[in-house]
Design a protein around this motif. Structure first.
Motif, PDB file in Angstrom:
ATOM      1  N   ARG A  30       8.350   2.335  -4.152  1.00 39.81           N
ATOM      2  CA  ARG A  30       8.858   0.971  -4.309  1.00 39.81           C
ATOM      3  C   ARG A  30       7.923   0.080  -3.499  1.00 39.81           C
ATOM      4  N   VAL A  31       7.137  -0.717  -4.231  1.00 39.17           N
ATOM      5  CA  VAL A  31       5.991  -1.389  -3.620  1.00 39.17           C
ATOM      6  C   VAL A  31       6.139  -2.911  -3.722  1.00 39.17           C
TER       7      VAL A  31
ATOM      8  N   LEU B 109       9.457  -6.779  -5.223  1.00 39.98           N
ATOM      9  CA  LEU B 109       9.500  -5.318  -5.115  1.00 39.98           C
ATOM     10  C   LEU B 109       9.344  -4.716  -6.511  1.00 39.98           C
ATOM     11  N   ARG B 110       8.440  -3.764  -6.621  1.00 44.91           N
ATOM     12  CA  ARG B 110       8.139  -3.156  -7.922  1.00 44.91           C
ATOM     13  C   ARG B 110       8.517  -1.685  -7.926  1.00 44.91           C
ATOM     14  N   ALA B 111       9.132  -1.269  -9.036  1.00 42.54           N
ATOM     15  CA  ALA B 111       9.436   0.158  -9.221  1.00 42.54           C
ATOM     16  C   ALA B 111       8.243   0.748  -9.969  1.00 42.54           C
ATOM     17  N   THR B 112       7.292   1.293  -9.220  1.00 42.13           N
ATOM     18  CA  THR B 112       5.988   1.631  -9.823  1.00 42.13           C
ATOM     19  C   THR B 112       6.022   2.874 -10.721  1.00 42.13           C
ATOM     20  N   THR B 113       7.051   3.694 -10.580  1.00 41.13           N
ATOM     21  CA  THR B 113       7.088   4.910 -11.415  1.00 41.13           C
ATOM     22  C   THR B 113       8.091   4.785 -12.563  1.00 41.13           C
ATOM     23  N   TYR B 114       8.539   3.568 -12.827  1.00 41.71           N
ATOM     24  CA  TYR B 114       9.490   3.362 -13.939  1.00 41.71           C
ATOM     25  C   TYR B 114       8.858   3.870 -15.246  1.00 41.71           C
TER      26      TYR B 114
END
Lengths: 326, 85
Positions: free
Chosen positions: A26-27, A33-38
């Motif tokens: 979570r970056v 905030l981004r859910a990078t592995t979505y």
């Protein structure tokens, strides 16, 4: 610089721009905030339901199981550390599998359930929620295998799409959580109560590590808590530890330790106590709590016989066995 | 009392040099570790941002906005040990 505070788990990471939460995935990019592995899992397998382990939820059903990188705990004995203790950008293998792709693939493989598992699915919350919602619309079930280190508000919302969960209580000791897992105990217990309130089918796992969390008094305390807060029909799994990751200095759990833990939990009033990670152990099968009839025989993850009636009762005494059977 | 007169030889100097380099390496290793521990102990982690952005551009990772967060308050930021330089 615009930092953000993550509200998903009790860590409450304050993440500066360009940084990641403690979970690594979570970056904070551009103040959001981004859910990078979505939609980008790194592990996809078809497992039997018993592998989760869930013994009272659709026995023998194949489950389409996925995980992305990242985790919000850092267990010294982690068995999936290559996946859980890395960020998405460190993974060699990533699949493109947005929720519709996932549900379609699961159906094509003949699976009637999706499992969010291996690492801790709490950290890829949005992916679980969207996939879960879609799976429900397609008549499928959602299974959540977790350590339960999540805040109550997001968990309560997530429960709307969850049907069953195996929650790992690492030990009934806050000090153990801090030393071995990098977490705390109370949020896990709160999470279990929340799941029960929301009607999610719960099974509890406890991995017994020699000398660290195999004290019988602690096991008794944990079993009593499960009995009082979740119900005497809640299945409890005592799993055998294997030396892994940063805990290779301890031996595998002796069989007699697992037997004693099982007996202690049953004496405390739990009706269904299992022994896991031991092939062919009698504690891997389900027995009627009233008359001892063998209901479901298992060898490892495989079902050898299933004597339950169609509506989940003992064929001998007609006792209703807690679970979701059909 | 008889004392042995010992002249430093090139191999002695090489050995001392090796000891010094080893010592320096250990000090640098510990210092780096402690600095990283200080940075990551405040609830966030440094990551390879270039690698992440590259993977997002190629579609291997995503930029989907997460739920369950809010802009950090001043008090929260002060407690978190600052920002990435």
């Amino acid at each position: 610089m615009s930092a953000v505070t993550c509200e998903l788990c009790p860590r409450a990471c304050v993440i500066p721009e360009g940084g990641a939460g403690d979970c690594r995935i979570r970056v904070n990019l551009g103040g959001k905030l981004r859910a990078t592995t979505y939609g980008r899992p790194s592990a996809i397998h078809i497992d039997p339901m018993e592998k989760k382990p869930l013994y009272h939820f659709h026995p023998g059903a194949p489950v389409f199981s996925i995980a992305t990188a990242g985790c919000n705990l850092h267990c010294l004995n982690c068995q999936n550390w290559q996946l859980s203790q890395r960020g998405g950008e460190e993974m060699e293998q990533v699949y493109r599998a947005d929720p519709p792709d996932l549900v379609k693939a699961a159906k094509e493989e003949g699976c009637k359930a999706l499992a969010y598992t291996y690492s801790d699915p709490i950290v890829f919350y949005e992916y679980v929620y969207d996939s879960g919602e879609l799976a429900h619309r397609e008549g499928m079930y959602n299974v959540f295998v977790t350590a339960g280190y999540i805040n109550r508000k997001p968990l309560r919302r997530l429960c709307k799409v969850l049907d069953a969960s195996n929650v790992d209580i690492k030990a009934f000791d806050d000090g153990f959580y801090r030393r071995v897992n990098g977490g705390t105990l109370q949020p896990v217990l709160d999470g279990l109560v929340t799941m029960r309130e929301e009607g999610v089918w719960i099974e509890v796992t406890n991995l017994l590590i020699p000398t660290l969390n195999d004290d019988l008094a602690m096991i008794r305390k944990m079993a009593r808590w499960v009995r009082d807060e979740l119900g005497e029909g809640t299945p409890m799994h005592f799993s055998r530890f294997h030396p892994e990751y940063r805990m290779r200095n301890l031996p595998p759990t002796p069989g007699r330790t697992l037997d004693r833990a099982r007996k202690e939990a049953m004496d405390a009033g739990l009706q269904f106590v299992y022994v896991g990670n031991v092939m062919g152990h009698e504690g891997g099968s389900t027995y009627c709590p009233r008359d001892g009839t063998l209901l479901i025989g298992r060898a490892g993850f495989w079902i050898t016989e299933n004597n339950l009636t169609a509506d989940g009762r003992c064929p001998t005494c007609n006792e209703k066995i807690p679970g979701v059977w059909t | 009392m008889i004392q042995k007169i010992r002249h430093p030889r090139p191999r002695d100097l090489k050995f001392l040099g090796l000891v010094a380099v080893t010592g320096l390496t250990i000090v640098l290793y510990l210092d780096t570790g402690l600095r990283l521990a200080g940075e990551t102990g405040s609830g966030w982690r440094k990551l390879d941002l270039d690698a992440l952005k590259q993977k997002i551009e190629s579609g291997e990772l995503r930029e989907r906005e997460a739920e369950w967060y809010h802009p950090a308050t001043g008090e929260e930021t002060r407690g978190a040990g600052g920002t990435i330089p």
